[in-house]
Scaffold this motif. Structure first.
Motif, short mmCIF file in Angstrom:
data_model
loop_
_atom_site.label_atom_id
_atom_site.label_comp_id
_atom_site.label_asym_id
_atom_site.label_seq_id
_atom_site.Cartn_x
_atom_site.Cartn_y
_atom_site.Cartn_z
N PRO A 123 -6.07 -8.45 0.27
CA PRO A 123 -5.43 -9.57 0.98
C PRO A 123 -5.10 -10.73 0.05
O PRO A 123 -4.03 -11.36 0.19
N ARG A 173 -4.08 0.14 -2.84
CA ARG A 173 -4.04 -0.85 -1.76
C ARG A 173 -4.20 -2.23 -2.39
O ARG A 173 -5.16 -2.46 -3.11
N CYS A 194 5.28 -1.32 8.72
CA CYS A 194 4.02 -0.59 8.53
C CYS A 194 3.90 0.60 9.47
O CYS A 194 2.80 1.11 9.69
N LEU A 237 -6.82 -7.38 10.25
CA LEU A 237 -6.68 -7.76 8.84
C LEU A 237 -5.24 -8.17 8.53
O LEU A 237 -4.99 -9.18 7.88
N LEU A 238 -4.29 -7.36 9.00
CA LEU A 238 -2.89 -7.70 8.79
C LEU A 238 -2.56 -9.07 9.40
O LEU A 238 -1.86 -9.88 8.81
N SER A 297 4.48 -0.87 3.85
CA SER A 297 3.42 0.05 3.42
C SER A 297 3.65 1.40 4.07
O SER A 297 4.52 1.56 4.94
N SER A 308 0.85 -1.20 0.00
CA SER A 308 0.00 0.00 0.00
C SER A 308 0.88 1.23 0.00
O SER A 308 1.85 1.31 0.76
N TYR A 361 -5.62 -1.10 6.76
CA TYR A 361 -5.16 -2.43 7.16
C TYR A 361 -5.11 -2.46 8.69
O TYR A 361 -4.10 -2.10 9.31
#
Length: 324
Positions: free
Chosen positions: A75, A72, A127, A107-108, A97, A49, A103
């Motif tokens: 997944p 983005r 991140c 989710l990550l 990212s 991202s 995210y």
């Protein structure tokens, strides 16, 4: 974390100012060979991202920059690219990212778990800053390493470059990561406007104080669409000196030959392997996204993942080192 560093701030400054640095390079190369051997670790870098909520003065992904087309990866795309990198022979995936709150940690974490279920890849996340509990969640999901450069150890310079954060908060994140059991990566830019040799000595001591398991040092590269567009780029020679001194301070650390160094000079990027470096990262970001992830201007190759890795292996062997 309380161990006395092998070199003092004054000794580091004196070494950085040496007219002839070749004896230090030789010593750093010797320490590298004794501590981590002749292996060069090849890492797959996936930039998933380019959305970022921060406005760092040097970065082409800064939130205020409207010229960039944001993206983005889904997944599914991230997992598919991870699988392709694994098939190509990579054993480590670096997921990088901007600071993109879309995210979520949940989710990550799901993405990390899925990659771990399907491969034996070590996963490095990069991140940005997060609360300790989020780092802990991602660690529990299987993340092995985390890369978060401190960029500069000068609090005033840090504040000038990072309107959305503080050096204190950045260092707190690095300490959290270390305490949570991550292999912890730090690093800094060489040649930032306002940087001094005294600052660079503190940068190196900051890496040793964490202590970092990985450390990336690259020359500052001005981006034309940022407030630092007119600043001069950082010195490749001084960057290599910092890599060598980092090897002396952190004998067992993984030290990459950074992409930025290759942008300044491909020869210098190869040369840094004789100065203490033992890691190189190669982008596996899908072509349709790769050019949109522009922290600084850089030439990009659209070669297939397998071909890229094969070429890189040949280059490493040509240097008398062993690709892994």
């Amino acid at each position: 974390m309380g161990n006395k560093p092998a070199l003092s701030a004054q000794e580091l400054e004196d070494l950085l100012n040496l007219e002839d640095f070749s004896p230090v390079y030789r010593r750093a190369n010797q320490v590298r060979q004794e501590a981590v051997g002749d292996t060069v670790h090849l890492r797959a870098l996936l930039e998933f991202s380019n959305v970022c909520r921060r406005n760092c003065a040097y970065c082409g992904l800064r939130a205020a920059r409207t010229q960039v087309e944001r993206y983005r990866m889904t997944p599914e795309e991230i997992v598919d690219t991870a699988l392709a990198a694994h098939r190509a022979g990579y054993r480590t995936l670096v997921m990088q990212s901007g600071e993109d709150p879309w995210y979520t940690p949940e989710l990550l974490g799901q993405i990390v778990r899925e990659i771990k279920e399907k491969t034996d890849l070590a996963i490095t996340l990069s991140c940005g800053e997060m609360p300790r509990e989020d780092y802990a969640h991602l660690r529990a999901c299987g993340a092995d390493r985390y890369l978060l450069k401190h960029e500069t150890a000068d609090p005033a310079l840090y504040a000038a470059l990072h309107p959305d954060g503080t050096l204190e908060a950045r260092l707190r994140c690095l300490r959290d990561l270390k305490e949570l059991g991550y292999e912890t990566g730090g690093g800094f830019m060489v040649g930032l406007p306002g940087q001094t040799v005294k600052t660079l000595a503190q940068d190196l001591l900051t890496l040793a104080a964490i202590p970092c398991d990985m450390a990336g040092m690259g020359p500052f590269l001005p981006h034309p669409d940022t407030p630092l567009r007119d600043a001069a780029p950082g010195s490749t020679e001084r960057t290599k000196r910092c890599v060598a001194l980092a090897r002396l301070l952190l004998p067992k650390a993984n030290l990459p030959a950074t992409t930025a160094l290759g942008v300044r000079s491909a020869g210098e990027k190869s040369d840094v392997f004789s100065c203490g470096a033992n890691v190189v990262m190669l982008k596996v970001t899908p072509t349709r996204y790769k050019r949109k992830y522009e922290i600084y201007p850089a030439p990009l190759a659209d070669t297939h993942i397998v071909e890229q890795r094969r070429t890189l292996e040949e280059q490493v062997r040509a240097l008398g080192r062993v690709p892994c």
